[in-house]
Design a protein around this motif. Structure first.
Motif, mmCIF file in Angstrom:
data_model
loop_
_atom_site.group_PDB
_atom_site.id
_atom_site.type_symbol
_atom_site.label_atom_id
_atom_site.label_comp_id
_atom_site.label_asym_id
_atom_site.label_seq_id
_atom_site.Cartn_x
_atom_site.Cartn_y
_atom_site.Cartn_z
ATOM 1 N N LEU A 93 44.494 44.240 49.719
ATOM 2 C CA LEU A 93 43.421 43.367 49.218
ATOM 3 C C LEU A 93 42.804 43.931 47.939
ATOM 4 C CD1 LEU A 93 41.557 42.326 52.502
ATOM 5 C CD2 LEU A 93 42.880 40.854 51.000
ATOM 6 N N ASN A 94 42.691 45.250 47.878
ATOM 7 C CA ASN A 94 42.135 45.889 46.675
ATOM 8 C C ASN A 94 43.032 45.662 45.467
ATOM 9 O OD1 ASN A 94 39.690 46.877 47.511
ATOM 10 N ND2 ASN A 94 40.578 48.767 48.321
ATOM 11 N N ILE A 95 44.363 45.648 45.716
ATOM 12 C CA ILE A 95 45.308 45.391 44.624
ATOM 13 C C ILE A 95 45.077 43.982 44.079
ATOM 14 C CG2 ILE A 95 47.787 45.044 44.101
ATOM 15 C CD1 ILE A 95 47.215 47.994 44.440
ATOM 16 N N VAL A 96 44.907 43.019 44.999
ATOM 17 C CA VAL A 96 44.671 41.628 44.575
ATOM 18 C C VAL A 96 43.358 41.544 43.797
ATOM 19 C CG1 VAL A 96 44.368 39.261 45.368
ATOM 20 C CG2 VAL A 96 45.895 40.776 46.605
ATOM 21 N N LYS A 97 42.344 42.211 44.360
ATOM 22 C CA LYS A 97 41.013 42.182 43.734
ATOM 23 C C LYS A 97 41.096 42.705 42.289
ATOM 24 C CE LYS A 97 36.934 44.754 44.460
ATOM 25 N NZ LYS A 97 36.189 45.630 45.352
ATOM 26 N N ASP A 98 41.752 43.865 42.128
ATOM 27 C CA ASP A 98 41.871 44.468 40.795
ATOM 28 C C ASP A 98 42.664 43.563 39.855
ATOM 29 O OD1 ASP A 98 40.481 46.587 41.747
ATOM 30 O OD2 ASP A 98 42.233 47.902 42.025
ATOM 31 N N ALA A 99 43.756 42.978 40.400
ATOM 32 C CA ALA A 99 44.607 42.124 39.565
ATOM 33 C C ALA A 99 43.856 40.874 39.102
ATOM 34 C CB ALA A 99 45.858 41.725 40.348
ATOM 35 N N VAL A 100 43.114 40.261 40.033
ATOM 36 C CA VAL A 100 42.365 39.045 39.690
ATOM 37 C C VAL A 100 41.286 39.373 38.668
ATOM 38 C CG1 VAL A 100 40.783 37.286 40.607
ATOM 39 C CG2 VAL A 100 42.861 37.867 41.868
ATOM 40 N N ASN A 101 40.539 40.437 38.897
ATOM 41 C CA ASN A 101 39.455 40.805 37.976
ATOM 42 C C ASN A 101 39.979 41.138 36.586
ATOM 43 O OD1 ASN A 101 37.481 40.372 39.866
ATOM 44 N ND2 ASN A 101 37.375 42.506 40.523
ATOM 45 N N SER A 102 41.132 41.849 36.547
ATOM 46 C CA SER A 102 41.642 42.224 35.221
ATOM 47 C C SER A 102 42.266 41.010 34.522
ATOM 48 C CB SER A 102 42.604 43.402 35.330
ATOM 49 O OG SER A 102 43.916 42.986 35.411
ATOM 50 N N ALA A 103 42.827 40.060 35.300
ATOM 51 C CA ALA A 103 43.393 38.847 34.694
ATOM 52 C C ALA A 103 42.294 37.977 34.085
ATOM 53 C CB ALA A 103 44.170 38.053 35.734
ATOM 54 N N LEU A 104 41.130 38.003 34.746
ATOM 55 C CA LEU A 104 40.024 37.157 34.270
ATOM 56 C C LEU A 104 39.143 37.866 33.248
ATOM 57 C CD1 LEU A 104 38.918 35.569 37.659
ATOM 58 C CD2 LEU A 104 40.227 34.482 35.840
ATOM 59 N N ASN A 105 39.339 39.175 33.128
ATOM 60 C CA ASN A 105 38.526 39.995 32.227
ATOM 61 C C ASN A 105 37.053 40.058 32.617
ATOM 62 O OD1 ASN A 105 40.117 41.347 30.404
ATOM 63 N ND2 ASN A 105 40.436 39.492 29.176
ATOM 64 N N PHE A 106 36.744 39.737 33.841
ATOM 65 C CA PHE A 106 35.391 39.975 34.348
ATOM 66 C C PHE A 106 35.457 40.121 35.874
ATOM 67 C CE2 PHE A 106 34.463 35.879 36.279
ATOM 68 C CZ PHE A 106 35.230 34.976 35.556
ATOM 69 N N THR A 107 34.393 40.630 36.444
ATOM 70 C CA THR A 107 34.408 40.890 37.884
ATOM 71 C C THR A 107 34.084 39.628 38.664
ATOM 72 O OG1 THR A 107 33.678 43.118 37.370
ATOM 73 C CG2 THR A 107 33.544 42.456 39.682
ATOM 74 N N LEU B 15 44.902 34.773 52.130
ATOM 75 C CA LEU B 15 44.043 35.937 51.882
ATOM 76 C C LEU B 15 42.828 35.605 51.023
ATOM 77 C CD1 LEU B 15 46.707 38.719 51.172
ATOM 78 C CD2 LEU B 15 45.273 38.516 53.188
ATOM 79 N N LEU B 16 42.914 34.469 50.307
ATOM 80 C CA LEU B 16 41.859 34.120 49.344
ATOM 81 C C LEU B 16 40.442 34.120 49.929
ATOM 82 C CD1 LEU B 16 42.216 33.707 46.368
ATOM 83 C CD2 LEU B 16 41.966 31.236 46.727
ATOM 84 N N PRO B 17 40.229 33.502 51.116
ATOM 85 C CA PRO B 17 38.856 33.531 51.653
ATOM 86 C C PRO B 17 38.344 34.951 51.873
ATOM 87 C CG PRO B 17 40.232 32.025 52.927
ATOM 88 C CD PRO B 17 41.136 32.775 52.000
ATOM 89 N N ILE B 18 39.240 35.854 52.320
ATOM 90 C CA ILE B 18 38.819 37.244 52.556
ATOM 91 C C ILE B 18 38.511 37.905 51.219
ATOM 92 C CG2 ILE B 18 39.482 39.467 53.565
ATOM 93 C CD1 ILE B 18 41.575 37.919 55.230
ATOM 94 N N ILE B 19 39.425 37.679 50.248
ATOM 95 C CA ILE B 19 39.240 38.293 48.923
ATOM 96 C C ILE B 19 37.967 37.748 48.275
ATOM 97 C CG2 ILE B 19 40.251 38.594 46.629
ATOM 98 C CD1 ILE B 19 43.014 38.051 48.083
ATOM 99 N N ALA B 20 37.816 36.404 48.336
ATOM 100 C CA ALA B 20 36.675 35.759 47.685
ATOM 101 C C ALA B 20 35.360 36.219 48.307
ATOM 102 C CB ALA B 20 36.801 34.247 47.782
ATOM 103 N N SER B 21 35.372 36.498 49.577
ATOM 104 C CA SER B 21 34.124 36.926 50.220
ATOM 105 C C SER B 21 33.811 38.385 49.865
ATOM 106 C CB SER B 21 34.228 36.773 51.735
ATOM 107 O OG SER B 21 35.200 37.664 52.222
ATOM 108 N N GLY B 22 34.763 39.026 49.160
ATOM 109 C CA GLY B 22 34.549 40.418 48.741
ATOM 110 C C GLY B 22 34.582 41.373 49.919
ATOM 111 N N CYS B 23 35.089 40.890 51.058
ATOM 112 C CA CYS B 23 35.073 41.702 52.279
ATOM 113 C C CYS B 23 36.392 42.430 52.477
ATOM 114 C CB CYS B 23 34.863 40.819 53.504
ATOM 115 S SG CYS B 23 33.211 40.188 53.638
ATOM 116 N N SER B 24 36.313 43.448 53.330
ATOM 117 C CA SER B 24 37.533 44.081 53.798
ATOM 118 C C SER B 24 37.634 43.752 55.290
ATOM 119 C CB SER B 24 37.465 45.577 53.561
ATOM 120 O OG SER B 24 36.263 46.080 54.074
#
Lengths: 109, 147
Positions: A93-107, B15-24
């Motif tokens: 999930l962290n990989i996805v989070k980092d990828a999405v944030n860097s693709a959008l250029n904001f958090t 996974l999007l709802p989990i990712i979007a909620s910023g949760c683990s």
């Protein structure tokens, strides 16, 4: 920058695999040590029973205790495995989070 | 390739709802200091119990009647541990483990009532309790998740 889904999936899988491998390296020796000690105990009980040193009733009680202890050990392995899976999913999930944030250029996440 | 991409898209969608909620995700309870202390204290008490039995083995002092109070004390401690573990969310595994330790104490009590006429009745149960507490503690400490 657009997200590369295939690359993202590969990175997610690598992150998860790394966590699972590390966790299994911790779980395996624990499992082996538990199984060895329990097997040794069961052998000791069997030996004493066959020699006629202990009654069948008491031998059965000792074996039931071993069975319960084995269950406790397996529950620990189950718990540690759950934590490993949880950490693997979170690493992905962290990989996805980092990828999405860097693709959008904001958090975003 | 299109098939794989379709599946990756589907997975990301899930996974999007989990990712979007910023949760683990979390599948098991957090570390609990009280549980840790209760288990450690119990381990110490059981170790003393078995050491005492070992010293008195073969004498009338090792009879069950001399340990009734200690059994009551250990049963109370185990009940407290069970209650504590039950009160924590996602802690079913630890609760099951404590209940199995309680079962083992009852089995050992039955053996003790019948008489400890061989050292194996002290040695093997002692290993069982030690292994049980090590396993419960190992899981409890792992719940810290590297904190």
């Amino acid at each position: 920058m657009a997200l590369d889904l295939a690359e993202l999936a590969t990175n997610m899988a690598s992150a998860a695999k790394e966590v699972i491998t590390e966790s299994w390296d911790d779980i395996q020796p624990l499992a082996e040590a538990n199984f060895f000690l329990l097997a040794e105990g069961i052998t000791n009980i069997e030996e004493k029973f066959l020699l006629g040193d202990i009654s069948e009733e008491k031998a059965k009680k000792l074996l039931r205790m071993k069975k319960n202890t084995l269950e406790i050990a397996l529950l620990t392995i189950e718990g540690l495995s759950l934590i490993a899976v949880e950490q693997a999913i979170n690493a992905a999930l962290n990989i996805v989070k980092d990828a999405v944030n860097s693709a959008l250029n904001f958090t975003l996440i | 390739m299109r098939y794989i991409k379709h599946h990756i898209n589907f997975l990301l969608l899930l996974l999007l709802p989990i990712i979007a909620s910023g949760c683990s995700v979390k599948f098991i309870a957090d570390y609990d200091e009280v549980t840790d202390k209760l288990v450690t204290d119990l381990q110490r008490k059981m170790e003393y119990f078995f050491l005492d039995l070992e010293y008195k083995f073969g004498t009338p002092e090792a009879d069950y009647k001399n340990y009734i109070e200690l059994y009551k004390e250990i049963k109370t401690d185990l009940k407290l541990l069970e209650l504590r573990a039950s009160a924590l969310p996602q802690n079913e595994i630890t609760v099951k483990q404590v209940k199995l330790v309680q079962k083992n104490l009852l089995l050992f009590e039955e053996i003790h009532k019948d008489g400890l006429d061989d050292m194996i009745f002290i040695e093997e149960p002692r290993k069982d309790f030690t292994l049980a507490f090590i396993n419960i503690l190992k899981l409890e400490l792992a719940k810290k998740r590297g904190e």
